[in-house]
Design a protein around this motif. Structure first.
Motif, short mmCIF file in Angstrom:
data_model
loop_
_atom_site.label_atom_id
_atom_site.label_comp_id
_atom_site.label_asym_id
_atom_site.label_seq_id
_atom_site.Cartn_x
_atom_site.Cartn_y
_atom_site.Cartn_z
N ARG A 12 4.25 -24.92 42.08
CA ARG A 12 4.70 -26.27 41.80
C ARG A 12 5.20 -26.93 43.08
NH1 ARG A 12 8.45 -25.87 37.16
NH2 ARG A 12 6.50 -25.46 36.04
N HIS A 13 4.75 -28.19 43.29
CA HIS A 13 5.11 -28.94 44.48
C HIS A 13 5.76 -30.25 44.04
CE1 HIS A 13 2.32 -26.20 46.62
NE2 HIS A 13 1.57 -26.37 45.54
N VAL A 14 6.98 -30.49 44.49
CA VAL A 14 7.74 -31.69 44.10
C VAL A 14 8.04 -32.49 45.36
CG1 VAL A 14 9.84 -32.58 43.02
CG2 VAL A 14 8.76 -30.50 42.13
N GLY A 24 8.07 -26.49 47.02
CA GLY A 24 6.68 -26.13 47.28
C GLY A 24 6.32 -26.34 48.74
N THR A 25 5.13 -25.89 49.08
CA THR A 25 4.70 -25.93 50.47
C THR A 25 4.08 -27.26 50.86
OG1 THR A 25 2.51 -25.09 49.92
CG2 THR A 25 4.23 -23.46 50.37
N GLY A 26 3.67 -28.05 49.86
CA GLY A 26 2.95 -29.27 50.16
C GLY A 26 1.46 -29.06 50.28
N THR A 27 1.01 -27.80 50.20
CA THR A 27 -0.42 -27.48 50.21
C THR A 27 -0.79 -26.88 48.87
OG1 THR A 27 -0.43 -27.07 52.60
CG2 THR A 27 -2.24 -26.13 51.31
N ALA A 28 -1.60 -27.61 48.11
CA ALA A 28 -2.02 -27.15 46.79
C ALA A 28 -3.25 -26.27 46.93
CB ALA A 28 -2.31 -28.34 45.90
N ILE A 71 4.95 -34.57 41.10
CA ILE A 71 4.95 -33.17 40.72
C ILE A 71 3.51 -32.71 40.62
CG2 ILE A 71 5.91 -31.42 39.18
CD1 ILE A 71 7.00 -34.89 38.49
N VAL A 72 3.18 -31.65 41.32
CA VAL A 72 1.84 -31.07 41.29
C VAL A 72 1.97 -29.59 40.95
CG1 VAL A 72 -0.19 -30.46 42.66
CG2 VAL A 72 0.88 -32.70 42.94
#
Length: 401
Positions: free
Chosen positions: A194-196, A209-213, A186-187
């Protein structure tokens, strides 16, 4: 006196707790043997239960009853903290001020013992307080499919439905369902997205999420892989970049190296300093980080990238021209003698060393001393509140300067 080979696993003893040790344990002694104790504090009298004994001169134990508490002891804010519970936060029972003093003691002791450097150390707090700071989490998945964190020195998964040091809602976003993956990531990035992801073997499948933070540091926006490396404390990247820039002090036209450069956070600072007439060489072994870096710094033509392990690159792939400034940000094990010797052989005017482990830092500082460099400046930061971890930044200069 008890035999050193007697197995104490499962036994309990009443002991008086001594100083903090590297790794966040506290030192106690019983019948001639050393006990590394968790969940204790210096000066306390406690009952410990031994959970690991390999038959040598020391064993590991938890403080399971506090007979005489330290004035620095507080009620842990996390219900999952304590003996037999989550192994992530080993300083939950310590006041925040005392946490930073304990970390300062660890850094001072490692510098003195391993590098023969006597220096006062103050661990500085980062903005935001000791809770709700963590922005990147990797949770293990138990056999029942529930996510959690592993226990201390254990493969057991402790189910967790919230985490007091993480951004609100991060753990809750994955705790209410079962997973078939080995791990869940989790980011929560700087824009609040939020990216899971589910980790299965070497691959991460994106579930939200997109996978790009998107992160902000060093006066720019960064778009990096959510699985890539970035500081977990939201204030850390910008703070460290500021200190690195101040101490690097590269001038227009100069040459700089950024070793273990990741996605180029420090390289971006160095590139602004040296300008288009200078050069910045980034060495990073992880291709994904280099891909992120090239994309983010594509307009900085003075930045060159080498995809290689640093210990290999410094001996075979770096330019003939010596750098004026070198930035080192090695992994937890440190840079090591080969890298230190090769950097020192090039005689840069300044070496800025970013360290996530005080023992590794001290070992490398000792080697720099052998190579004719001295510690000029040192700052330490509490980038991981509620844990024993501490981040340090050191400035080294040639002994003759």
């Amino acid at each position: 006196m008890s035999s050193a080979k007697e197995d104490w696993t499962g036994r309990t003893f009443e002991v008086e707790v001594g100083p903090v040790a590297h790794g966040g344990h506290f030192v106690a002694r019983h019948e001639g043997r050393v006990l590394f104790v968790r969940h204790a504090l210096p000066g306390e009298r406690v009952v410990v239960s031994v959970y690991e004994d390999n038959g040598g001169s020391f064993c590991r134990a938890d403080a399971v009853e506090i007979l005489e508490p330290s004035p620095d002891r507080v009620e842990p804010p996390c219900p999952f903290s304590g003996p037999g519970m989550c192994g992530g936060c080993d300083f939950q029972h310590v006041s925040w001020d005392a946490q930073r003093e304990l970390k300062a003691q660890i850094v001072r002791e490692q510098l003195s013992r391993l590098a023969k450097i006597e220096r006062d150390v103050v661990v500085e707090a980062l903005p935001g307080g000791p809770l709700e700071w963590r922005t990147r989490i990797r949770m293990a998945v138990g056999r029942d499919g529930r996510p959690g964190f592993r226990g201390t020195r254990s493969h057991d998964v402790i189910p967790i439905d919230h985490c007091v040091i993480s951004r609100p809602g991060m753990v809750e976003a994955v705790a209410d369902r079962k997973w078939r993956a080995h791990e869940v990531t989790i980011v929560q990035d700087g824009d609040g997205n939020r990216h899971v992801g589910e980790v299965r073997g070497r691959h991460t499948a994106r579930r939200a999420g997109t996978g790009t933070a998107v992160e902000t540091a060093a006066q720019r926006k960064w778009r990096i892989s959510a699985e890539g490396f970035w500081q977990v404390h939201p204030a850390a990247a910008d703070t460290f970049a500021s200190v690195v820039g101040e101490w690097a002090a590269a001038e227009p036209g100069q040459r700089a190296w950024d070793l273990y450069g990741g996605a180029g956070l420090f390289a971006s600072v160095l590139a602004r300093q040296v300008g288009e007439s200078g050069s910045v060489l980034v060495v990073e072994s992880f291709p994904g980080a280099v891909e992120d870096g090239r994309r983010n710094l594509r307009r900085m033509s003075q930045v060159e990238w080498v995809v290689d392990k640093v210990e290999h690159a410094v001996k075979r792939a770096l330019p003939v021209e010596n750098p004026h400034v070198v930035v080192l940000d090695p992994p937890r094990k440190g840079a090591g003698k080969v890298v230190v010797a090769e950097v020192a052989r090039r005689r840069p005017q300044r070496v800025v060393y970013v360290a996530c482990d005080p023992a590794a830092l001290a070992r490398d500082l000792a080697e720099f001393t052998v190579q004719g460099y001295r510690l000029e400046e040192l700052r330490a930061f509490d980038a991981f509140p509620m844990t024993h971890h501490v981040e340090c930044i050191a400035l080294l200069v040639p002994e003759t300067s």
